[in-house]
Scaffold this motif. Structure first.
Motif, mmCIF file in Angstrom:
data_model
loop_
_atom_site.group_PDB
_atom_site.id
_atom_site.type_symbol
_atom_site.label_atom_id
_atom_site.label_comp_id
_atom_site.label_asym_id
_atom_site.label_seq_id
_atom_site.Cartn_x
_atom_site.Cartn_y
_atom_site.Cartn_z
ATOM 1 N N LEU B 119 -1.447 136.257 14.416
ATOM 2 C CA LEU B 119 -0.661 136.479 15.637
ATOM 3 C C LEU B 119 -1.543 136.317 16.874
ATOM 4 N N SER B 121 -4.241 134.651 17.161
ATOM 5 C CA SER B 121 -4.712 133.272 17.349
ATOM 6 C C SER B 121 -3.649 132.406 17.999
ATOM 7 N N ARG B 122 -2.396 132.862 17.938
ATOM 8 C CA ARG B 122 -1.338 132.063 18.534
ATOM 9 C C ARG B 122 -1.073 132.437 19.989
ATOM 10 N N ALA B 123 -1.765 133.435 20.485
ATOM 11 C CA ALA B 123 -1.621 133.787 21.901
ATOM 12 C C ALA B 123 -2.410 132.800 22.748
#
Lengths: 125, 125
Positions: B119, B121-123
């Motif tokens: 999660l 890393s997707r920000a």
DNA sequence: TATTGTTATACTCTATAACTATA
DNA sequence: TATAGTTATAGAGTATAACAATA
């Protein structure tokens, strides 16, 4: 990774965007959440040492966002309270933070954001 | 919340525990991951301005953990390389970080930690 | 003249210790 | 004397600008 994300948030939470500094917002936010609090409690809740707390409160008092009154029960103590102006400033900052959050976590669905919050909240602080 | 967790990690990542400072570790880690890199690349990857980068590299060079050589192709440039001592220091720091991570995220299962990583890393960074 | 790296400088944030007033 | 708050001071971390060497 977590650290990098934190610095991103900090860097993008400019005073220009929020009207106040991030630390100031956190203090106002704490006051808004509960009843008027003792200065000591504020410090402890926000992990500020006494010195830092005083400086931060000074700034906010100068801006008219908080008021400090002596506690009649123990005149050494100060009771800190949010003013109406403080409440307004906080709202503006919170809106800015929400916008920022939307930008940073744009790739995550609402559900995923909730998962993230829940996971983070279970980490040791 | 994320910010608070980040400060927790920073505060607990003491030099005493890791042998080196957190920023030093991040630089060594970057060098270890890839080939010897140009100073410029190191700066950019770690979000350091040129000045900061120089100071950090100076520290690490003084400790013998990195080496700087002039790039023969363009003598203005410096190529930065990890030394064997640097590799050892990095390993020690990484082990300390793992232990710390285990403590902080003790309440989360392996699977949950993986979810958290994914999660985050997707920000947007 | 432009670019790479360096040095000098200042500003913010944080931490430590001494001081004032109340208890 | 002990505590709440304050002030003074110093140390990290970070950012800006001027400088030297090389292209």
């Amino acid at each position: 990774m977590l650290l990098r994300l934190a610095t991103t948030i900090k860097k993008r939470s400019t005073e220009e965007l929020m009207g106040i500094k991030l630390r100031q917002m956190m203090l106002l936010s704490y006051l808004n959440a509960g009843a008027p609090a003792l200065q000591q409690q504020v410090c402890e809740a926000l992990w500020l040492d006494a010195n830092n707390c005083v400086l931060l409160l000074n700034e906010l008092e100068d801006m008219g966002y908080i008021e400090r009154r002596r506690d009649p029960a123990d005149r050494r103590r100060h009771v800190v309270e949010l003013t109406e102006d403080g409440r307004i400033a906080l709202l503006r900052a919170e809106r800015a933070q929400e916008t920022l959050g939307d930008e940073i976590f744009a790739a995550l669905s609402d559900e995923e954001r909730a998962t993230l919050r829940s996971l983070l909240s279970r980490a040791a602080v």
